[in-house]
Design a protein around this motif. Structure first.
Motif, PDB file in Angstrom:
ATOM      1  N   UNK A 648       0.763  -1.163   0.017  1.00 31.21           N
ATOM      2  CA  UNK A 648      -0.100  -0.024  -0.025  1.00 31.21           C
ATOM      3  C   UNK A 648       0.760   1.278   0.101  1.00 31.21           C
ATOM      4  N   UNK A 649       0.131   2.217  -0.017  1.00 34.53           N
ATOM      5  CA  UNK A 649       0.593   3.647  -0.039  1.00 34.53           C
ATOM      6  C   UNK A 649      -0.083   4.759   0.621  1.00 34.53           C
ATOM      7  N   UNK A 650       0.469   5.884   0.688  1.00 28.55           N
ATOM      8  CA  UNK A 650      -0.646   6.894   1.241  1.00 28.55           C
ATOM      9  C   UNK A 650      -1.370   7.555   0.140  1.00 28.55           C
ATOM     10  N   UNK A 651      -0.745   7.891  -0.960  1.00 33.01           N
ATOM     11  CA  UNK A 651      -1.464   8.264  -2.059  1.00 33.01           C
ATOM     12  C   UNK A 651      -0.910   8.052  -3.437  1.00 33.01           C
ATOM     13  N   UNK A 652      -2.080   8.037  -4.259  1.00 37.08           N
ATOM     14  CA  UNK A 652      -1.535   7.945  -5.561  1.00 37.08           C
ATOM     15  C   UNK A 652      -2.214   8.958  -6.414  1.00 37.08           C
ATOM     16  N   UNK A 653      -1.474  10.037  -7.094  1.00 33.48           N
ATOM     17  CA  UNK A 653      -1.816  11.346  -7.798  1.00 33.48           C
ATOM     18  C   UNK A 653      -1.506  11.261  -9.124  1.00 33.48           C
ATOM     19  N   UNK A 654      -2.535  11.584  -9.974  1.00 33.02           N
ATOM     20  CA  UNK A 654      -2.149  11.482 -11.416  1.00 33.02           C
ATOM     21  C   UNK A 654      -2.918  12.604 -12.015  1.00 33.02           C
ATOM     22  N   UNK A 655      -2.153  13.662 -12.519  1.00 38.12           N
ATOM     23  CA  UNK A 655      -2.637  14.873 -13.021  1.00 38.12           C
ATOM     24  C   UNK A 655      -3.143  15.762 -11.969  1.00 38.12           C
ATOM     25  N   UNK A 656      -2.575  16.000 -10.876  1.00 44.60           N
ATOM     26  CA  UNK A 656      -2.941  16.518  -9.580  1.00 44.60           C
ATOM     27  C   UNK A 656      -2.034  17.745  -9.353  1.00 44.60           C
ATOM     28  N   UNK A 657      -2.683  18.786  -8.926  1.00 42.14           N
ATOM     29  CA  UNK A 657      -1.804  20.070  -8.368  1.00 42.14           C
ATOM     30  C   UNK A 657      -2.274  20.158  -6.840  1.00 42.14           C
ATOM     31  N   UNK A 658      -1.441  20.864  -6.193  1.00 44.83           N
ATOM     32  CA  UNK A 658      -1.728  21.348  -4.680  1.00 44.83           C
ATOM     33  C   UNK A 658      -0.556  21.052  -3.838  1.00 44.83           C
ATOM     34  N   UNK A 679       2.742   8.367  -4.631  1.00 50.26           N
ATOM     35  CA  UNK A 679       3.156   8.333  -6.131  1.00 50.26           C
ATOM     36  C   UNK A 679       2.531   9.431  -6.831  1.00 50.26           C
ATOM     37  N   UNK A 680       3.474  10.240  -7.598  1.00 49.31           N
ATOM     38  CA  UNK A 680       2.971  11.353  -8.306  1.00 49.31           C
ATOM     39  C   UNK A 680       3.219  11.120  -9.737  1.00 49.31           C
ATOM     40  N   UNK A 681       2.355  11.217 -10.834  1.00 48.52           N
ATOM     41  CA  UNK A 681       2.793  11.029 -12.074  1.00 48.52           C
ATOM     42  C   UNK A 681       3.486  12.406 -12.810  1.00 48.52           C
ATOM     43  N   UNK A 682       4.144  12.292 -13.813  1.00 54.37           N
ATOM     44  CA  UNK A 682       4.772  13.630 -14.531  1.00 54.37           C
ATOM     45  C   UNK A 682       3.843  14.690 -14.621  1.00 54.37           C
ATOM     46  N   UNK A 683       2.556  14.556 -14.884  1.00 54.35           N
ATOM     47  CA  UNK A 683       1.603  15.728 -14.893  1.00 54.35           C
ATOM     48  C   UNK A 683       1.175  16.315 -13.618  1.00 54.35           C
ATOM     49  N   UNK A 684       1.683  15.835 -12.515  1.00 50.90           N
ATOM     50  CA  UNK A 684       1.151  16.422 -11.152  1.00 50.90           C
ATOM     51  C   UNK A 684       2.145  17.544 -10.916  1.00 50.90           C
ATOM     52  N   UNK A 685       1.831  18.398 -10.333  1.00 52.97           N
ATOM     53  CA  UNK A 685       2.474  19.355  -9.592  1.00 52.97           C
ATOM     54  C   UNK A 685       2.318  19.615  -8.284  1.00 52.97           C
ATOM     55  N   UNK A 686       3.184  19.125  -7.418  1.00 49.41           N
ATOM     56  CA  UNK A 686       2.911  18.819  -5.926  1.00 49.41           C
ATOM     57  C   UNK A 686       3.723  19.492  -4.839  1.00 49.41           C
ATOM     58  N   UNK A 687       3.534  20.045  -3.979  1.00 47.97           N
ATOM     59  CA  UNK A 687       4.141  20.637  -2.620  1.00 47.97           C
ATOM     60  C   UNK A 687       4.318  19.816  -1.805  1.00 47.97           C
ATOM     61  N   UNK A 688       5.385  18.969  -1.552  1.00 45.38           N
ATOM     62  CA  UNK A 688       5.371  17.985  -0.368  1.00 45.38           C
ATOM     63  C   UNK A 688       6.237  18.103   0.649  1.00 45.38           C
ATOM     64  N   UNK A 689       6.472  19.294   1.094  1.00 47.50           N
ATOM     65  CA  UNK A 689       7.291  20.063   2.216  1.00 47.50           C
ATOM     66  C   UNK A 689       6.881  19.358   3.584  1.00 47.50           C
ATOM     67  N   UNK A 690       7.818  19.223   4.498  1.00 47.85           N
ATOM     68  CA  UNK A 690       7.389  18.928   5.927  1.00 47.85           C
ATOM     69  C   UNK A 690       6.685  17.709   6.209  1.00 47.85           C
ATOM     70  N   UNK A 691       6.555  16.683   5.316  1.00 47.44           N
ATOM     71  CA  UNK A 691       6.001  15.303   5.641  1.00 47.44           C
ATOM     72  C   UNK A 691       7.043  14.628   6.445  1.00 47.44           C
ATOM     73  N   UNK A 692       6.549  13.852   7.420  1.00 43.50           N
ATOM     74  CA  UNK A 692       7.253  12.896   8.219  1.00 43.50           C
ATOM     75  C   UNK A 692       6.955  11.362   7.983  1.00 43.50           C
ATOM     76  N   UNK A 693       7.827  10.748   7.375  1.00 45.02           N
ATOM     77  CA  UNK A 693       7.800   9.199   7.094  1.00 45.02           C
ATOM     78  C   UNK A 693       8.280   8.228   7.707  1.00 45.02           C
ATOM     79  N   UNK A 694       7.557   7.296   8.162  1.00 47.58           N
ATOM     80  CA  UNK A 694       7.650   6.321   9.012  1.00 47.58           C
ATOM     81  C   UNK A 694       7.210   4.887   8.297  1.00 47.58           C
TER      82      UNK A 694
END
Length: 696
Positions: A648-658, A679-694
């Motif tokens: 599994x994963x937390x998110x799958x984004x395709x052609x998404x911005x935000x 997961x983000x595809x090449x068409x997505x524009x995503x700001x992913x700052x400040x996330x903590x992964x475990x």
């Protein structure tokens, strides 16, 4: 022996008390707390008979010869018949359940007529206790709060007045007849002359021992009668027919026909006086002897406050104590306020869902005045606050006079919320004003209540009759454009597919739980759904999802807001909590635990805008994903996400911005090395700052 009620004049009241040609002042149909007197207007000289058991009054009844107490209780059938060949009869049915008012503040007042049915008044103050309301005449009653009553001492009108007393606290009615007795004294002087005047202009000679002349006519022997012109004065002279030197000549001046004046005083008393010379006086015809008695230069007719008198007096006119003729005088004295307007509605509920037609009707013959408040929008957080609404809170328009004695007022729902209305009305007749009547109602097409444990027989979604099933609620929601549903306790959704077509908000009134039973889901089409401070549960394995990849909530061109919610679902095989197409999903300050055997997605969106803030979301399945988004915008900040499963994963984004920032991402994945956390595809524009992964 039948007789007239000596020296009493019966009146035609403004309110009819007669039945057919028989005028009965008492009793009247109704439920009474005291035995009733029988009082009939027999001033026509006719004979009357009555029976108490429904039998024929003429053959097995009693002769009526004056007021009499009907000493019977329970259900009574009183038949009254008028003597003569022509059949004239009336039946009055009434009930007496005796109650002498023991222990009540008015008991001593009731005792004045309790054993006779007659309350005598001979002047002074008639004090009616404030704990009683009274109404003179017959129905419809115009009740007035108890007070001190008084009529002028110059009043000469003696009468019987039906009066009803009402104890509104105990809903008891007493009825009696008030007997007024005149106190004013007149003169009894009469002059004995050898002739009499009849019908004003006829002179009838009574003594043949005289010769007579009128004005400057010649002396002549007695004749049976002679006609004179009463528009001017005349002098009639007479002397002994046996002529002798020095026989005295006597004379009498017959004055012209006078006029009777009626004057209404400031205290609303009618004063009768003679517009003529000082020799005139008048008397009221009374009694079975049809004789005139005391003489008055002027006298008054007065009424109690609450009475309406209308009738005709037969006045005997005298000049220098000699009878001249009769003048009939009609009169009307109205001190009775009209009955307060009656307000009727098609639905008696105080809390209404639909627009309402209100009919306000005043008593016939009176004018109707009414006012309607502007809609007062109740506090949405306390829809029951209508109990605290004061007149000062309302914008009341000025009173309007209706062109008719009945009017229909249309009250409409207000899109701003639950609208409180008040209607006030009064009626007016001949300067008398009725008591004011009021009507209040809440028209609310937007606030609904839900309580499966309600004991109300009918369910209309109001606070006193909440809906008890989701099917009933949904059908009503879809009739409007917007609604707020306040949920108390559990709300079970059992039908497999439910479609919401209107904007609504589910709110927690008390321990609200929205429970999806096996196979149930909710589709929102072109509408918005807000769920606030509720628990959302799918507590059993939802068999509907075993073979179908569908969702608990499905959005089509719609909006869903989950605010301060707790979500606990347990699905089978394949499951999606929210499946959205061209929609908006907002989750804030909520906690979710979503479980499935094979596959789980909390949000699956296509061309959908998703916002998740300050929430905790845990998903558990063999394959677990919190967000799948294809197209659209996201704003996911400051959340705690946990994914548990084989993969599994937390998110799958395709052609998404935000923005996907400031989140804590915790994974317990058996095969985490094969997956990317977000997961983000090449068409997505995503700001992913400040996330903590475990866990990855």
């Amino acid at each position: 022996m039948k007789k007239l009620l000596s020296s009493f004049i019966f009146l035609i009241l403004c309110l009819s008390y007669g039945f057919s040609q028989i005028k009965v002042l008492s009793p009247e149909e109704g439920n009474w707390s005291n035995m009733q007197p029988l009082v009939i207007d027999n001033s026509d000289g006719a004979e009357y008979f009555y029976s108490l058991n429904g039998s024929d009054p003429k053959t097995s009844g009693f002769a009526y010869d004056g007021p009499v107490l009907i000493d019977v209780t329970g259900d009574i059938e009183l038949r009254i018949a008028k003597g003569g060949k022509r059949k004239e009869e009336v039946t009055i049915r009434y009930t007496v359940n005796e109650d002498n008012g023991s222990g009540k503040s008015y008991s001593s007042f009731i005792s004045r007529f309790y054993n006779s049915g007659i309350l005598s008044y001979s002047g002074g103050v008639l004090s009616i206790p404030e704990s009683l309301e009274y109404s003179f005449g017959s129905a419809p009653y115009s009740f007035i709060e108890g007070r001190d009553l008084e009529i002028s001492l110059d009043n000469l009108l003696q009468r019987y007045i039906p009066c009803t007393f009402y104890d509104k606290n105990d809903n008891k009615y007493y009825r009696c007849v008030v007997q007024t007795i005149a106190q004013k004294q007149g003169l009894f002087a009469r002059k004995n002359l050898p002739f009499e005047i009849k019908d004003w202009n006829i002179i009838i000679i009574k003594d043949n021992n005289y010769i007579y002349k009128i004005d400057d006519q010649y002396w002549e022997l007695p004749v049976n009668y002679q006609t004179i012109d009463r528009t001017k004065p005349h002098v009639i002279s007479w002397q002994s027919i046996a002529y002798e030197q020095g026989n005295p000549i006597e004379s009498y001046t017959i004055p012209p026909l006078p006029k009777i004046k009626q004057t209404l005083t400031e205290d609303e008393t009618i004063v009768f006086s003679i517009d003529g010379d000082e020799s005139y006086a008048m008397s009221i015809l009374s009694g079975s002897s049809k004789e005139y008695q005391e003489l008055y230069r002027k006298f008054s007719i007065d009424a109690f406050y609450g009475e309406c008198l209308e009738g005709e007096l037969e006045l005997g006119i005298f000049s220098n104590s000699v009878y001249q003729g009769t003048i009939k005088q009609k009169y009307r004295l109205n001190k009775r306020p009209p009955v307060k307007p009656v307000i009727t509605v098609s639905n008696s509920s105080f809390y209404m869902r639909e627009d309402l037609k209100v009919t306000v009707t005043a008593e016939k013959g009176s004018e109707l005045y009414y006012t309607v408040s502007e809609p007062y929008i109740l506090d949405e957080n306390n829809i029951n606050s209508y109990a605290d609404v004061k007149d000062d809170d309302l914008v009341m328009n000025g009173y309007k006079k209706s062109s008719r004695n009945s009017i229909v007022i249309n009250l409409k729902a207000d899109e701003k919320g639950a609208a409180y209305y008040k209607i006030k009305a009064y009626s007016k007749a001949e300067g008398n004003v009725s008591k004011e009547t009021e009507y209040s109602v809440v028209i609310d097409q937007y606030n609904y209540y839900y309580d499966e444990e309600s004991t109300a027989e009918l369910s209309n979604g109001t606070i006193t009759a909440p809906f008890k099933s989701f099917d009933e609620l949904l059908s009503n929601l879809n009739k409007g454009r917007f609604a707020k549903v306040k949920i108390k306790g559990k709300m079970h959704i059992s039908q497999a597919q439910n479609v919401l077509l209107s904007n609504c908000e589910f709110l927690n009134k008390e321990n609200a739980e929205i429970i999806f039973e096996n196979g149930a889901n909710l589709t929102v089409k072109s509408a918005s759904l807000v769920i606030r401070d509720c628990t959302i549960i799918c507590s059993q394995k939802n068999q509907y999802f075993e073979t179908k990849n569908t969702a608990l909530f499905k959005l089509e061109n719609s909006v869903i807001d989950l605010i301060d919610c707790i979500i606990n679902t347990d699905f089978s095989v394949f499951s999606v909590f929210i499946d959205a197409y061209k929609s908006v999903v907002n989750v804030s300050n909520s906690i979710a635990a979503v479980v499935s055997e094979n596959f789980i997605t909390f949000i699956n969106g296509i061309k959908t805008n998703v916002t998740i803030n300050n929430s905790t979301i845990n998903v558990v399945s063999k394959t677990a994903i919190i967000i799948c988004e294809n197209g659209g915008n996201i704003n996911i900040k400051n959340n705690s996400f946990k994914v548990t499963g084989q993969k599994g994963r937390f998110a799958e984004f395709t052609s998404v911005s935000g923005n996907f920032t400031g989140n804590k991402l915790n994974a317990e994945i058996e095969h985490s090395g094969n997956f990317i956390a977000v997961y983000t595809d090449s068409k997505s524009t995503l700001n992913e700052n400040g996330n903590e992964h475990y866990g990855y």
